[in-house]
Each structure stands twice: as structure tokens, then as C-alpha cells.
Scaffold this active site. Structure first.
Site, PDB file in Angstrom:
ATOM      1  N   ASP A 179       0.812  -1.221   0.000  1.00  0.00           N
ATOM      2  CA  ASP A 179       0.000   0.000   0.000  1.00  0.00           C
ATOM      3  C   ASP A 179       0.846   1.272   0.000  1.00  0.00           C
ATOM      4  OD1 ASP A 179       1.019  -0.075   2.552  1.00  0.00           O
ATOM      5  OD2 ASP A 179      -0.895   0.297   3.566  1.00  0.00           O
ATOM      6  N   LYS A 192      16.493  40.797 -10.025  1.00  0.00           N
ATOM      7  CA  LYS A 192      15.367  40.114 -10.663  1.00  0.00           C
ATOM      8  C   LYS A 192      14.140  40.213  -9.776  1.00  0.00           C
ATOM      9  CE  LYS A 192      15.768  35.525  -8.606  1.00  0.00           C
ATOM     10  NZ  LYS A 192      15.939  34.090  -8.780  1.00  0.00           N
ATOM     11  N   ASP A 209      24.966  29.716  -7.304  1.00  0.00           N
ATOM     12  CA  ASP A 209      23.764  29.701  -6.463  1.00  0.00           C
ATOM     13  C   ASP A 209      23.829  28.465  -5.573  1.00  0.00           C
ATOM     14  OD1 ASP A 209      21.398  30.613  -5.432  1.00  0.00           O
ATOM     15  OD2 ASP A 209      20.327  30.650  -7.344  1.00  0.00           O
ATOM     16  N   GLY A 250      15.247  28.068 -14.841  1.00  0.00           N
ATOM     17  CA  GLY A 250      14.726  29.276 -15.482  1.00  0.00           C
ATOM     18  C   GLY A 250      15.528  30.512 -15.116  1.00  0.00           C
TER      19      GLY A 250
END
Length: 317
Positions: free
Chosen positions: A41, A198, A224, A231
Site C-alpha cells: 500500500d 530580478k 547559487d 529558469g
């Protein structure tokens, strides 16, 4: 005084067993025998095939996709070790998921980073070891010690070895939240810093507004903590190209790379992207533009220091 158990044991759930094995190899211990599967399950079942009573246990599990399954595996394994009388349990989470919701930016928003921190503590973890949290303040969400390793030394050393230093180079922060990380990275490469301004109208959507700094005629390295749909990264690369950057490179610690990320990177102005193996990169996502560095040596050193009761701060240098 640090009270050690009778030894150190490392176990892995299903999110990143390859990294766990590399860490164990660096430390010089075998990976613990365990099996994590599901009932019909979908409920998660954990079986530990060796004693952990009195041992310092390290559970290696990134909470990457499938995020909820991997998180539950981690919680259930911690609970199993607690009930098996491990002396100390350290949750080693190379990539800490749910970290992007770390504060309320509008009404009725959850703070999932705090919720997950509480779940890990409640499950029975005594300590957390992670790398490049999306926001450094998440360390304070834990009511247990949390060691926060940095990816910048690994990424920085790689680019130095590749000859990226000094004149003709600029390090670019893709948004204001990445400035501290980018400044640290730029210092290691003796390079100037530029910042992309941005706005993000909605999740996974960003728009470049302006570039602050001199990038014309230079090699630019975008850095980063993570890349999800890519994107932001690709838009930033396009903006830098329009403003005269000679070549575009990118790096991040966590290559989430979901949805259209691989296609976007492949079709972008980015010449090379460097990530680490905090999140495994499946074969279908491996392209020539992406290079993967291993964080295993750093995690191995940190885990050994935690076990021996030595400072971890030297690994930030």
C-alpha cells in the site's frame, strides 16, 4: 564532555546510496546493513540487519525527489535507531528539502523548513549535518545541534584548478539573496562581483530586471545554492550575454534539475555547469555541459570530527 558510543556506523536510505558509500569508503568503515522498502500500500518498511546499541549512528539521506518518500524514510530510520538504543543519531542530510519555504511572505503561508526540522527532532535525531541550506537561519529552526557545511570551498577549488582566477573573470550572484555566497566565492577566485536584480512573480518563474557590475568582455561564473527548473539560471545567462560577457559558466551545490531544467541548460549560453553529488544525477540527465563534483570527502571529515568531538568549523576554510 563528549560521550562517544562504542563505535561509528553509517547507514543509507534510498535517496543517495552512492554518496553514502563514498563517505563510508573515505572514513574506512563498511556501510551498515539495512533495507528500506515499501508494503504493497506504499507504507515504508525499514529493516536494520546489525546491532547499533551504544554506537554513534549516521543516517545519510538527501530529501530530494521523491521528496515526501525520502523524508519519511529518514524519519522512520531515525525512529528505528532510537528504539534500537543507538548512543547518538546524526541525520546527515546533504540536501535539505522544503527549505525554500523558510518564512511567511504572504498571509496563510506555511514555514515548511521549521516543520521538517521539528519532525527530524521528534523522530529522535540528536544532531543534523547538512550543506548549503537555502537560508542560513534555518540552522536556528533545529532544537538540536546543526552543522552547516558550505559548498563554496569545493566549487571554488575546482575553478581555481581549472585556471579561473583574477583578471578577465567576474562572479555573478543571480539574485540579491545569493550575494553573500557569491562574494565568498569571488574572494577565492580573486575576482570582482556582479549582481543580477530580478523579480519572481510566482514560484519557479523569474524575470531579470538589471545587472549591477562590469561584465563586458569577461568570463562570468553564476553561482547559487541550488538549480531547480533552471529558469533563473538561463535567463541570467541570456542577460549577461546581451551585456557583453565573453563566456558564461555556472555552478551550484544542489542540482535539483527538475522539469525542463536539462533542456534549458543544454540550449542555453552556458558553456559548463558544475554541481555536486548532494543529489544524485540520473543517467538520463547527464549531458556534456554538466560536471559533477563529490562532497563525500567533506562530509566524511565532518562526520569523523563529530564522532571524535573535534571542531567542524575548520571545514569552512
Amino acid at each position: 564532555m563528549i560521550v562517544h558510543g562504542t563505535g561509528l556506523k553509517i547507514f543509507a536510505a534510498n535517496s543517495n546510496p552512492a554518496l553514502a558509500q563514498k563517505i563510508a569508503d573515505h572514513i574506512g568503515v563498511p556501510l551498515g546493513e539495512s533495507y528500506v522498502t515499501t508494503f504493497s500500500d506504499g507504507e515504508i518498511s525499514v529493516n536494520i540487519y546489525e546491532t547499533v546499541r551504544g554506537f554513534d549512528v549516521f543516517v545519510v539521506q538527501s530529501t530530494c525527489a521523491p521528496v515526501n518518500d525520502n523524508l519519511m524514510e529518514l524519519l522512520i530510520m531515525i525512529d528505528a535507531f532510537r528504539r534500537a538504543s543507538a548512543a547518538r543519531i546524526t541525520a546527515v542530510i546533504p540536501y535539505f528539502g522544503y527549505a525554500r519555504q523558510d518564512r511567511k511572505t504572504k498571509a496563510r503561508e506555511p514555514i515548511t523548513a521549521k516543520l521538517v526540522a521539528d519532525l527530524i527532532t521528534s523522530a529522535g535525531a540528536d544532531r543534523v549535518l547538512t550543506m548549503d541550506l537555502h537560508a542560513a537561519q534555518i540552522q536556528g529552526f533545529f532544537d538540536i545541534p546543526a552543522d552547516h557545511l558550505l559548498g563554496v570551498p569545493i566549487l571554488g577549488q575546482h575553478f581555481v584548478e581549472e585556471g579561473f582566477e583574477g583578471d578577465g573573470l567576474v562572479v555573478v550572484a543571480p539574485d540579491l539573496g545569493s550575494v553573500t555566497r557569491a562574494r565568498n566565492f569571488a574572494g577565492r577566485l580573486n575576482a570582482p562581483l556582479a549582481i543580477i536584480d530580478k523579480r519572481r512573480p510566482e514560484a519557479n518563474v523569474s524575470e531579470v530586471m538589471n545587472v549591477i557590475g562590469d561584465i563586458k568582455g569577461k568570463k562570468a561564473i553564476l553561482i547559487d545554492d541550488l538549480t531547480d527548473t533552471a529558469g533563473t539560471l538561463v535567463q541570467a545567462a541570456e542577460a549577461l550575454t546581451r551585456m557583453g560577457a565573453k563566456e558564461i559558466y555556472a555552478c551550484c551545490t544542489h542540482g535539483v534539475l527538475s522539469g525542463p531544467a536539462i533542456e534549458r541548460i543544454a540550449d542555453s549560453h552556458i558553456k559548463k555547469m558544475v554541481i555536486t553529488d548532494t543529489i544524485p544525477l540520473p543517467a538520463e540527465k547527464r549531458i556534456d555541459k554538466i560536471e559533477v563534483l563529490s562532497v563525500a570527502p567533506v562530509f566524511a571529515e565532518a562526520m569523523d570530527r563529530i564522532y571524535e568531538g573535534l571542531p567542524v568549523s575548520v571545514l569552512f576554510e
